[in-house]
Motif scaffolding. Structure first.
Motif, PDB file in Angstrom:
ATOM      1  N   ILE A  39       0.832  -1.194   0.000  1.00 19.96           N
ATOM      2  CA  ILE A  39       0.000   0.000   0.000  1.00 19.96           C
ATOM      3  C   ILE A  39       0.871   1.250   0.000  1.00 19.96           C
ATOM      4  O   ILE A  39       1.862   1.321   0.738  1.00 19.96           O
ATOM      5  N   ALA A  40       0.534   2.206  -0.831  1.00 22.58           N
ATOM      6  CA  ALA A  40       1.227   3.489  -0.794  1.00 22.58           C
ATOM      7  C   ALA A  40       0.273   4.524  -0.213  1.00 22.58           C
ATOM      8  O   ALA A  40      -0.893   4.597  -0.604  1.00 22.58           O
ATOM      9  N   LEU A  41       0.778   5.270   0.754  1.00 19.75           N
ATOM     10  CA  LEU A  41      -0.033   6.293   1.407  1.00 19.75           C
ATOM     11  C   LEU A  41       0.526   7.648   0.987  1.00 19.75           C
ATOM     12  O   LEU A  41       1.686   7.948   1.231  1.00 19.75           O
ATOM     13  N   VAL A  52      -0.992   8.211  11.097  1.00 15.70           N
ATOM     14  CA  VAL A  52      -1.582   6.897  10.828  1.00 15.70           C
ATOM     15  C   VAL A  52      -0.519   5.816  11.005  1.00 15.70           C
ATOM     16  O   VAL A  52      -0.747   4.799  11.671  1.00 15.70           O
ATOM     17  N   ALA A  53       0.696   6.079  10.472  1.00 17.15           N
ATOM     18  CA  ALA A  53       1.771   5.086  10.564  1.00 17.15           C
ATOM     19  C   ALA A  53       2.053   4.733  12.015  1.00 17.15           C
ATOM     20  O   ALA A  53       2.219   3.569  12.365  1.00 17.15           O
ATOM     21  N   LYS A  54       2.095   5.760  12.868  1.00 14.83           N
ATOM     22  CA  LYS A  54       2.429   5.508  14.268  1.00 14.83           C
ATOM     23  C   LYS A  54       1.301   4.809  15.027  1.00 14.83           C
ATOM     24  O   LYS A  54       1.525   4.269  16.104  1.00 14.83           O
ATOM     25  N   ILE A 166       5.644  -4.348   7.350  1.00 14.97           N
ATOM     26  CA  ILE A 166       6.631  -3.298   7.554  1.00 14.97           C
ATOM     27  C   ILE A 166       6.034  -1.970   7.093  1.00 14.97           C
ATOM     28  O   ILE A 166       5.478  -1.880   6.002  1.00 14.97           O
ATOM     29  N   VAL A 167       6.080  -0.987   7.973  1.00 15.95           N
ATOM     30  CA  VAL A 167       5.531   0.334   7.674  1.00 15.95           C
ATOM     31  C   VAL A 167       6.708   1.280   7.512  1.00 15.95           C
ATOM     32  O   VAL A 167       7.606   1.299   8.358  1.00 15.95           O
ATOM     33  N   LEU A 200       3.820   1.911   2.556  1.00 16.72           N
ATOM     34  CA  LEU A 200       4.843   2.896   2.241  1.00 16.72           C
ATOM     35  C   LEU A 200       4.234   4.291   2.206  1.00 16.72           C
ATOM     36  O   LEU A 200       3.309   4.551   1.443  1.00 16.72           O
ATOM     37  N   ILE A 201       4.773   5.166   3.043  1.00 16.71           N
ATOM     38  CA  ILE A 201       4.338   6.551   3.009  1.00 16.71           C
ATOM     39  C   ILE A 201       5.352   7.304   2.175  1.00 16.71           C
ATOM     40  O   ILE A 201       6.561   7.161   2.395  1.00 16.71           O
TER      41      ILE A 201
END
Lengths: 281, 270
Positions: A39-41, A52-54, A166-167, A200-201
Motif C-alpha cells: 500500500i502506498a499512502l 496513521v503510521a504511528k 513493515i511500515v 509505504l508513506i
C-alpha cells in the motif's frame, strides 16, 4: 480476515488546555489492510500520514476508534510488544534510527530486545542483511555508508525481528535517486518474494505507482483510494489538493487538454512511450 | 579540526592485544594504572615503562597515533612536573626567594611525568584496540554486580554506547553548521579568545537543537524495535575467556610482583 483494521480513528496532538482549538490530525479514518498487500499512502505535509503510521504499531493510540493488528487491539498494553513484533516501523532519517556503531550489531538490536537466543540472532541478522543486500557491509560503521545503504540497514534491523508487516514513513525522503531506487527494489522484493505486507508513506508518485493500492489522504481523511490507475486518472482532483501525479500521467493529461486522444492513462515511462507512439501514428 | 584528537579512537586489527577479552583488558588496565602510581624507585619505573612500550609494540597500532594522543596532555604534564619540582623536600640545589629546587623535587617531577605518560599510553592502548561497542559491553558485564544495589548498569552502558555511536554523526553536523554559518558571514578565526568562544554560540545552539531532535527520533526508533530496558534482553555476541586472557593475566601478575619486589629491595627515590 484483514491483517490490520483501522476502525474510525481520530487523533489530535492537542494538550489538554485548549483541545477544542486543535484540529484532529486524523479524523474518522478507517482502513483495512490484507496480508501481503503493498500500500502506498500519499498526501501533502500535515495530512496525517505519519500519524496513521504511528497508530499501526501502537506508538500512538487513537483518541477514539480502534486499531486491530492481527486481531489484537493496539490499546491493550499487554499486546504492545506482540504488535510491535508483527508491525515494524522504519522512520525517515536513517541516521537517527541506527543504535549501534557496527552494522550487524545494529541489526541485532531488535532480536536482542525480543530475548532471542544468541545463535538464532546471528542467523536472523545474516538473513536480514542478505535480504537487503548489505551482507558484505556487516562489519562496517554505519556513518561511513551512503544514505540508501543506511536506510537498508534500518530496514534489515526491522526484518531481523521477523515482522509480518513493515511500515515505512517516508524512507526515501532524505535519499538521492540512487538510494531511492535501492530502497524501492528492496521493498518490492520483500513484498513479492516473502509476501510481506508493506505500507509505504511517500511523496514520490513514481514510487506510489508500484503499489497494489494507493491511498491519498487530505486533512486526516481518505481523499481517494484504489489501484494506481484509478487514483492517478483523477488528475484534477489531485491537483486541487496540491498533489502531483507521475510525470507520464501529467504529460497525457496535458495532451488531453490540447484535445489529443491518448487512450489509457500511462503511469510509467514504458506506457508513456507506447502512448506517444499511438498518438504520433 | 576536532577529528585530529586521537585519544579514544579505535583501530581495527588482529594483534594479540586486540584479541584479549575486553573485560580482561579493562581489569588489567585498572590494575596497571594502580601499579604505575605504586612505583617509588627508578627500577620499578623503568619496569613499568618497558611494559608500556611492549604493549604499544604488541598492539600493532602505528606509534604516531600514540604520540598524537600525548599531544593533548603536553600542557598538563608540563605544569604538573614544574609544580612538583618546587615541592620537594631536602637540601636545595638552587634557590630564588621562596622558590627552591631540591634533588627530591627533580625526582618527583621525573616520576610524575613518566607516570602520566605511561597512564595515557596504556589507556590509549585499550581504546585503540577495543571497539567502543566491546568496551561498553564489557563495562556492562563487569558492573553487573552493582545491579544488586540498584545501580542502573544497563542504562548507563546503553547511554555510553549511544553517545559513542553519535560522535561521528554530530561531528559531521558540527562541520555542516560551521560551514553554513561561515557562508552567512560568521567570523570564527579572528579576535581574542573570548570573541572566538562567543562566535561558537551560533554553532552550538543549532547543534543542540538538532541533537535533541535526533534523540527524540532515536527513542521512537528504539521503541519500534521493542526496546524495554535490560530485562529479558539477550546478546548476539557472547564473550568467553580464552587462553590468551589467562596468559595476559599471568603477565599482569608478573608486573605486579616485579614492582612489589622493587619496592621492597630498592630504596625509594621519592
Amino acid at each position: 480476515m484483514e491483517f490490520i483494521s483501522i476502525d474510525n480513528i481520530s487523533f489530535s496532538y492537542s494538550d489538554s488546555e485548549n483541545s477544542n482549538l486543535v484540529k484532529n490530525a486524523v479524523d474518522n479514518f478507517s482502513l483495512k489492510i490484507k496480508k501481503g498487500e503493498f500500500i502506498a499512502l500519499l498526501g501533502h505535509n500535515g495530512c496525517g500520514k505519519s500519524t496513521v503510521a504511528k497508530h499501526l504499531n501502537a506508538m500512538l493510540l487513537p483518541d477514539s476508534g480502534k486499531v486491530y493488528v492481527d486481531g489484537d487491539d493496539t490499546s491493550d498494553e499487554d499486546k504492545t510488544y506482540d504488535i510491535r513484533k508483527k508491525v515494524g516501523l522504519v522512520l525517515q532519517n536513517p541516521d537517527n534510527q541506527l543504535v549501534a556503531s557496527i552494522v550487524e550489531e545494529d541489526v541485532a538490536f531488535g532480536p536482542e530486545n525480543l530475548g532471542v537466543a544468541p545463535d538464532v540472532i546471528r542467523q536472523r541478522v545474516d538473513e536480514a542483511l542478505k535480504t537487503v543486500d548489505m551482507y558484505e557491509y556487516r562489519t562496517h560503521a554505519p556513518y561511513k555508508l551512503s544514505g540508501g545503504q543506511k536506510q537498508r540497514v534500518a530496514i534489515a534491523g526491522i526484518l531481523a525481528m521477523q515482522p509480518q508487516c513493515i511500515v515505512l514513513d517516508e524512507p526515501t525522503a532524505m535519499l538521492d535517486p540512487n538510494g531511492r531506487s535501492e530502497v524501492m527494489s528492496t521493498l518490492l522484493k520483500l513484498n513479492k518474494d516473502k509476501n510481506m505486507t508493506v505500507i509505504l508513506i511517500t511523496h514520490y508518485m513514481e514510487e506510489a505507482v508500484l503499489a497494489d493500492r494507493v491511498i491519498v489522504m487530505d486533512e486526516g481523511r481518505i481523499l481517494i483510494q484504489g489501484t494506481p490507475e484509478e487514483v492517478f486518472s483523477q488528475v484534477e482532483l489531485l491537483k486541487k489538493h496540491r498533489l502531483d501525479v507521475p510525470q507520464a500521467t501529467e504529460l497525457a493529461y496535458k495532451l488531453r487538454g490540447c484535445g489529443i486522444k491518448t487512450g489509457k492513462i500511462p503511469l510509467n515511462d514504458e506506457d508513456c512511450v507506447k502512448m506517444l507512439e499511438e498518438v504520433l501514428k | 579540526m576536532i577529528r585530529d584528537v586521537a585519544f579514544g579512537q579505535f583501530f581495527p586489527g588482529k594483534s594479540i592485544i586486540h584479541r584479549v577479552d575486553p573485560r580482561a583488558k579493562i581489569i588489567m588496565l585498572t590494575a596497571f594504572l594502580i601499579i604505575i602510581f605504586c612505583t617509588f624507585n627508578y627500577l620499578s619505573l623503568l619496569l613499568v615503562t618497558l611494559f608500556t612500550a611492549t604493549f604499544i609494540a604488541l598492539s600493532g597500532v602505528p606509534v604516531k597515533f600514540y604520540f598524537k594522543s600525548l599531544k593533548v596532555i603536553v600542557f598538563i604534564v608540563l605544569i604538573t612536573s614544574v609544580l612538583n619540582m618546587f615541592y620537594g623536600t631536602g637540601d636545595p640545589i638552587w634557590e630564588w626567594g621562596i622558590l627552591k629546587i631540591t634533588l627530591n623535587g627533580i625526582n618527583r617531577a621525573i616520576f610524575i611525568t613518566v607516570r602520566i605518560i605511561c597512564l595515557i599510553l596504556a589507556s590509549s592502548c585499550l581504546t585503540f584496540t577495543t571497539s567502543p561497542t566491546d568496551l561498553t559491553d564489557a563495562l556492562e558485564r563487569l558492573m553487573k554486580p552493582l545491579n544488586k544495589i540498584h545501580f542502573p548498569v544497563h542504562e548507563i552502558a546503553m547511554m555510553m554506547s549511544l553517545a559513542l555511536r553519535f560522535v561521528p554523526t554530530l561531528l559531521e553536523e558540527t562541520d555542516k553548521i560551521t560551514q553554513a554559518q561561515k557562508a552567512r558571514g560568521a567570523d570564527m578565526e579572528s579576535g581574542n579568545i573570548f570573541q572566538r568562544i562567543k562566535s561558537f554560540i551560533p554553532i552550538l545552539i543549532p547543534l543542540f537543537v538538532s541533537a535533541f531532535r535526533r534523540a527524540y527520533d532515536l527513542a521512537t526508533a528504539m521503541e519500534c524495535r521493542c526496546y524495554r530496558g535490560g530485562n529479558g534482553r539477550t546478546r548476539m555476541k557472547i564473550i568467553h575467556m580464552t587462553k590468551t586472557d589467562v596468559i595476559s593475566f599471568c603477565i599482569l601478575g608478573f608486573i605486579i610482583c616485579g614492582v612489589v619486589l622493587c619496592n621492597i629491595f630498592v630504596t625509594a627515590a621519592i
